[in-house]
Design a protein around this motif. Structure first.
Motif, short mmCIF file in Angstrom:
data_model
loop_
_atom_site.label_atom_id
_atom_site.label_comp_id
_atom_site.label_asym_id
_atom_site.label_seq_id
_atom_site.Cartn_x
_atom_site.Cartn_y
_atom_site.Cartn_z
N HIS A 1 -21.82 -37.42 -21.80
CA HIS A 1 -21.71 -36.85 -23.24
C HIS A 1 -22.72 -37.25 -23.91
O HIS A 1 -23.53 -36.23 -24.72
N GLU A 2 -23.06 -38.48 -23.97
CA GLU A 2 -24.16 -38.93 -25.07
C GLU A 2 -25.38 -38.44 -24.51
O GLU A 2 -26.17 -38.11 -25.42
N ASN A 3 -25.66 -38.41 -23.47
CA ASN A 3 -26.89 -37.87 -22.88
C ASN A 3 -27.24 -36.22 -23.26
O ASN A 3 -28.10 -36.08 -23.51
N ARG B 1 -32.14 -36.38 -17.31
CA ARG B 1 -32.18 -35.35 -16.54
C ARG B 1 -31.01 -34.53 -16.45
O ARG B 1 -29.87 -35.10 -16.19
N MET B 2 -31.28 -33.15 -16.59
CA MET B 2 -30.34 -32.16 -16.54
C MET B 2 -30.77 -31.00 -15.35
O MET B 2 -30.68 -29.89 -15.35
N GLY B 3 -31.35 -31.59 -14.42
CA GLY B 3 -32.14 -31.06 -13.27
C GLY B 3 -31.12 -30.70 -11.97
O GLY B 3 -30.40 -29.69 -11.98
N ASN C 1 -42.47 -32.67 -21.39
CA ASN C 1 -43.26 -33.39 -22.20
C ASN C 1 -43.07 -33.46 -23.59
O ASN C 1 -43.37 -34.44 -24.05
N GLU C 2 -42.35 -32.37 -24.13
CA GLU C 2 -42.13 -32.44 -25.54
C GLU C 2 -40.43 -32.75 -25.97
O GLU C 2 -40.44 -33.23 -27.24
N CYS C 3 -39.77 -32.78 -24.90
CA CYS C 3 -38.34 -33.19 -25.33
C CYS C 3 -37.86 -34.28 -24.23
O CYS C 3 -36.85 -34.88 -24.54
N LEU C 4 -38.72 -34.76 -23.41
CA LEU C 4 -38.18 -35.81 -22.16
C LEU C 4 -37.18 -35.26 -21.68
O LEU C 4 -36.04 -36.12 -21.58
N VAL C 5 -36.96 -33.87 -21.56
CA VAL C 5 -35.68 -33.34 -20.70
C VAL C 5 -35.97 -32.60 -19.58
O VAL C 5 -37.04 -31.98 -19.51
N VAL C 6 -35.24 -32.81 -18.52
CA VAL C 6 -35.51 -32.42 -17.25
C VAL C 6 -34.47 -31.18 -16.75
O VAL C 6 -33.20 -31.54 -17.01
N GLY C 7 -35.15 -30.08 -16.63
CA GLY C 7 -33.99 -29.06 -15.83
C GLY C 7 -34.78 -28.49 -14.74
O GLY C 7 -35.43 -29.13 -14.08
N THR C 8 -34.38 -27.35 -14.17
CA THR C 8 -34.70 -26.80 -12.89
C THR C 8 -35.38 -25.38 -13.18
O THR C 8 -34.73 -24.73 -13.71
N PRO C 9 -36.74 -25.25 -12.84
CA PRO C 9 -37.25 -23.95 -12.87
C PRO C 9 -36.51 -22.88 -12.33
O PRO C 9 -36.25 -22.92 -11.06
N GLY C 10 -36.08 -21.70 -13.01
CA GLY C 10 -35.45 -20.82 -12.37
C GLY C 10 -36.29 -20.24 -10.95
O GLY C 10 -35.58 -19.80 -10.05
N VAL C 11 -37.59 -20.08 -11.30
CA VAL C 11 -38.21 -19.69 -10.00
C VAL C 11 -38.24 -20.18 -8.92
O VAL C 11 -38.39 -19.72 -7.79
#
Lengths: 403, 403
Positions: free
Chosen positions: B388-390, B38-40, B360-370
């Protein structure tokens, strides 16, 4: 130039307790050796219960370790606390309130103040008089003084049970056990208000911050004991007085999911959804450690210890009530509430006159009734939040007072 | 029937982070073994610093003993904390802000949301776009959508420095270092805004919640570094990000005494007095124990430890920034802020499309700019609040991603 909220110009210059505080400071500065006993502001004096302290230490340790650290929590409060509240304060009493109808917050002052955010500006508002100043001030801030705010006199003539309005009022603030008068509204009376609200599609904002002090069985602990209240009422509760959280800050507000209002298009809108949106947007959450402290209030030790705190203050209430009655004064409250409401005896002046004389001649501080509204003029509030020793001494001083 | 605040009907149904949270839950339910990074949401992950933990334990003990227990405190915060803040965050930098201009509170979210209470409803309001959703939502709640709210585009074309309006705007929200773009406004640029506000008698609401992440010397830590800002600005600060207080809740707001507005009669009114009245009436205070925790941030150990927390996250920011640049993506922020703002590369879709594919493809979460405004469409925010690891693993996954 940018504009301010002009309604603030209609507020009284100073908040009641700030004025009292200044008067005490001035007296203390002039009389540095005076032993002033404070029975004014409704602030607790006993330390937090051991169960709460233990829970705080434990959760502080959690916050210091990577594996157990908690950042942002749910804005409505953690489930562990909401479930304890719903189970203990409501379901155990046979009241049908679910955990997700509980919104944990940092104070009944914040919540009773902020609730106006979700209400329309054209609502008529009724406030009992005398009253906790926050209801009035936050309404003035929001809609200004003027003919939308109605005062319901609460005095000896109506036995401190304000008359139900003959016309429709949109929003009614009720606080029972009452601050400042210490009086209560029994079930049959509260039922009439719920019927009124249902008939006129009004909203009751019910402040039950002093619920823990109820000793008589026919006094409702919650407005939701009254059938049908779930479609016309919001209830505010606090850990400040029942568990001594005035400096720790935790409270909760119950917004039933069945409570709806119509929007401009006539559609039914859930107030639960509106309050959730308000809290999610303008509030983060009560600190995790504080929520763990509040949870501990519901443990068997916590229940025992916090009930003992309440009993301690109620012993003071009895001391004050009995002492002042023995002096021949007319006294209300103090049986289901920590406040004693006294009619200023003849010859002592009005509320502020009585305040000044009591401070100067007995070195005892209380709260002038008129500070709670014009129907409080000629009355005075004593709080039982003090030590047994101080309370007894204050009552002795008053008993010996020649005025 | 009683009426609701109809402005709430103009809000988007759901708060950005709730939607993200639901999407993650749905994905996790369908893929129980997936290791999602989670990097959201901008929530910290490291535990509180030992100096803060020690101060919390010590003050919890005080709350458990009769002699040291504290009930209600000053609504604006205890002097011990206000003096540390004024001394360390301002006076030490040569900024003339006094302790009594500091209002301690429970979160920059609450304060940036509630500040509207003291402002008039007819003010025009400018908000940068993309923006922290709270500014917009709380203005919609207060004055509704419509032509009073102006959006100042902040994008690659203007180097994320929104153009100064040609016409008069009454109230301007600025957030630097910026959430969500991670970009900054240097001193010369901020000076232009202060000049604009002074010329048009506008009010700047300056959110400096990310001040601790500044690494470059010509980036202002406070708007009050700019001469004359004390008559046209309010500043918001937070302990959430610099000291990991997201779950502990402490922030402060600076309202200079020199800041005045005219009321309807043309009299000069102090915003400091208005905010003090608002906070005294609708807020109690930040818990005593939390204020002691915040005080510990200013001790020599606290300063060292909290600076190490910030450095830890900024190491992540570097990892993300460098990794994504190496992949050939266009990247902003991450030098003076914990956020990295990425232009969604060709072929990955719009902001939400990119979100879904990345999940779905990287299993990484961020926040949509919109989610931060229409000018955020086509952008994506990565947060450096993770281990650091994550962070390294997430960047590796993205580097290996064939889209």
């Amino acid at each position: 130039m940018f504009q301010i909220n002009e309604n603030y110009q209609q507020l009284n210059e100073s908040y009641l307790f700030s004025t009292i505080s200044k008067k005490i400071s001035a007296y203390a500065a002039a009389h540095p050796d005076a032993k002033i006993i404070r029975m004014g502001i409704g602030d607790v004096t006993l330390p937090l219960s051991p169960a709460v302290i233990e829970a705080l230490h434990k959760s502080v340790d959690e916050m210091g370790a990577k594996a157990t650290f908690r950042g942002y929590g749910p804005e409505q409060g953690y489930d562990f606390l909401r479930e304890k509240i719903a189970g203990t304060d409501f379901q155990r009493r046979g009241i049908n309130i679910a955990a997700d109808e509980i919104f944990v917050s940092d104070g009944a002052k914040s919540d009773t103040g902020n609730i106006g955010d979700i209400l329309g500006e054209d609502n008529s508002v009724a406030i009992t008089d005398p009253v906790y100043p926050v209801y009035l001030d936050t309404n003035i801030m929001r809609i200004g003084q003027g003919d939308k705010i109605h005062f319901l006199a609460s005095n000896a003539a109506n036995n401190f049970l304000p008359e139900i309005p003959s016309r429709k009022i949109d929003v009614v603030y009720l606080c029972y056990p009452n601050n400042p008068t210490g009086t209560v509204m029994k079930k049959a009376e509260l039922k009439k208000w719920v019927e009124y609200a249902r008939e006129h599609e009004s909203l009751i904002l019910f402040d039950a911050a002093y619920e823990a002090f109820i000793t008589e069985s026919d006094v409702p602990h919650s407005i939701f004991e009254i059938e049908g209240a779930e479609i016309c009422a919001i209830e505010f509760r606090s850990f400040s007085k029942n568990a001594g959280f005035t400096g720790l800050r935790c409270s909760y507000t119950v917004v039933p999911k069945a409570l709806k209002a119509k929007n401009g298009k006539g559609e039914k809108i859930s107030l639960h959804a509106l309050w959730k949106r308000r809290q999610s947007t303008k509030y983060n959450e009560t600190p995790y450690i504080v929520q763990r402290g509040a949870e501990a209030v519901y443990s068997p030790e916590g229940q025992k210890e916090t009930k003992a705190l309440v009993a301690y203050y109620m012993e003071n209430a009895k001391t004050i009530r009995n002492g002042l009655e023995q002096k021949g004064w007319t006294v209300y409250g103090g049986i289901n509430a920590p406040y004693i409401w006294v009619q200023c005896p003849a010859g002592t002046g009005d509320s502020w006159g009585f305040f000044d004389r009591l401070l100067n001649e007995c070195l005892v501080v209380g709260t002038p009734g008129v500070g709670f509204g014009k129907n409080g003029e000629g009355y005075f509030r004593f709080s039982s939040f003090n030590s047994h020793e101080n309370t007894r001494e204050a009552v002795e001083r008053i008993k010996n007072w020649k005025y």
